[in-house]
Design an enzyme around this catalytic site. Structure first.
Site, PDB file in Angstrom:
ATOM      1  CG  ASP A 244      -7.843  99.583  -7.440  1.00  0.00           C
ATOM      2  OD1 ASP A 244      -8.983  99.281  -7.252  1.00  0.00           O
ATOM      3  OD2 ASP A 244      -7.505 100.431  -7.307  1.00  0.00           O
TER       4      ASP A 244
ATOM      5  CG  ASP B  34      -7.168  98.971  -2.807  1.00  0.00           C
ATOM      6  OD1 ASP B  34      -6.955  98.961  -3.652  1.00  0.00           O
ATOM      7  OD2 ASP B  34      -7.654  99.944  -2.119  1.00  0.00           O
TER       8      ASP B  34
ATOM      9  CE  LYS C 193       4.658  95.953  21.558  1.00  0.00           C
ATOM     10  NZ  LYS C 193       5.418  94.957  21.022  1.00  0.00           N
TER      11      LYS C 193
END
Length: 348
Positions: A226, A331, A276
């Site tokens: 996949d 993916d 962050k």
């Protein structure tokens, strides 16, 4: 010595010496490098002929007549990109450089158009349920979902075929008859396809135990069915064979941004604050090269996933290497991934 290494000469070599090298290696180019193999220029038989037409003496150093701005390829370029550059600029050869502009190879049009026939077996995993892609997978196994006009697994198969591979095994479980009907014995692609069927899911590592292990006598590619990628499989094979390991796992760099300011402390005192922060990891890309010995170590009926199998090898002090995938990789596990694949397929 690799054939391309015989084309390397120093800038102080003469035209006469360059001609002797051109005759000896028969690839119609020499690469002029410094002591660190950094590329300084190239010299083709056409360049030599032009120099001779200008009546340059045969003892002229090649640095006076070489091309100092040759077209080059990078380490991670695939065959299609290299051929595209060759066609655009009417090139017969293309030096391959690493990040420091050191020569690490030479691609020639002749070799690219006369692809090698590689006997390494390729094992494609196509047994998953694809539950996160329902309802699309309600009546169709995930590897047969189409990206563009072709099923995902067919795109993977054809990329291996274009690289020269011809021995394929496909592992099935969910809706196996649909996969067998689509691919058959591989004769429509001019290759051999054989199947192993998992009565119960055995995991990506356990399925190895179903292979005809007496026939696995070369490093075996194992790849999830996949994935979309432009990974150069030949580069992966060269890396695996040159770095002595029981297995090579392809990895992909993954970045995660913490959506808040992160506070580092010592006791009740704040030591620093980072707004962050970005963390980088290598994640499993679902593509492996496995030694025959590792494949044969998996007993039939064993349930084990590849990460666990490789962790066992590491615990036994066996070498397991990683190969970073810088090329395109996706993916197709979720619906948003499948939609992204449809959007990006035309550019692959």
């Amino acid at each position: 010595m690799k054939q391309w290494e015989k084309t390397l000469i120093s800038p102080g070599c003469t035209i006469e010496e360059a001609i002797a090298t051109l005759d000896r290696v028969a690839v119609r180019i020499v690469m002029i490098v410094d002591g660190h193999r950094q590329l300084l220029g190239t010299l083709t038989d056409g360049d030599v002929r032009r120099a001779l037409l200008k009546q340059c003496p045969l003892n002229t150093p090649v640095h006076q007549i070489m091309c100092t701005t040759p077209r080059t390829a990078e380490r991670d370029w695939g065959t299609d990109r290299i051929l595209s550059v060759m066609e655009k600029y009417s090139l017969l050869q293309l030096p391959v450089l690493d990040e420091q502009r050191r020569v690490i190879g030479l691609q020639t049009l002749h070799d690219l158009l006369n692809k090698p026939r590689l006997d390494n077996p390729v094992f494609l995993m196509a047994g998953g349920f694809g539950t996160r892609l329902r309802p699309l997978t309600q009546h169709c196994p995930k590897p047969l979902l189409k990206v563009g006009e072709k099923p995902i697994l067919e795109i993977i198969l054809e990329r291996f075929i274009s690289a020269g591979f011809h021995r394929f095994f496909i592992s099935t479980h969910y809706m196996p008859e649909m996969i067998r009907e689509h691919f058959g014995d591989g004769s429509q692609w001019g290759v051999e396809i054989r199947y192993v069927h998992e009565e119960q899911p055995l995991g990506t590592g356990g399925a190895l135990g179903l292979l005809p292990q007496d026939e696995i006598d070369m490093p075996l590619f194992l790849m999830n069915g996949d994935l979309l990628t432009t990974l150069n499989f030949l580069n992966l094979l060269d890396f695996h064979e040159g770095n002595g390991a029981v297995a090579t796992m392809c990895v992909r760099e993954y970045e995660y941004t913490v959506p808040y300011g992160v506070v580092e402390s010592e006791g009740h005192r704040i030591r620093s604050m980072v707004e962050k922060p970005v963390h980088k990891f290598f994640i499993n890309a679902g593509i492996y090269l496995l030694s025959p010995e590792l494949v044969k170590s998996v007993r039939p009926g064993t349930h084990i996933d590849m990460p666990t199998l490789l962790e066992q090898q590491i615990a036994q002090q066996h070498h397991v290497n990683m190969f970073p995938v810088h090329e395109y990789w996706l993916d197709i596990g979720r619906m948003e991934d499948f939609q992204r694949a449809q959007q990006e397929f035309s550019s692959l």
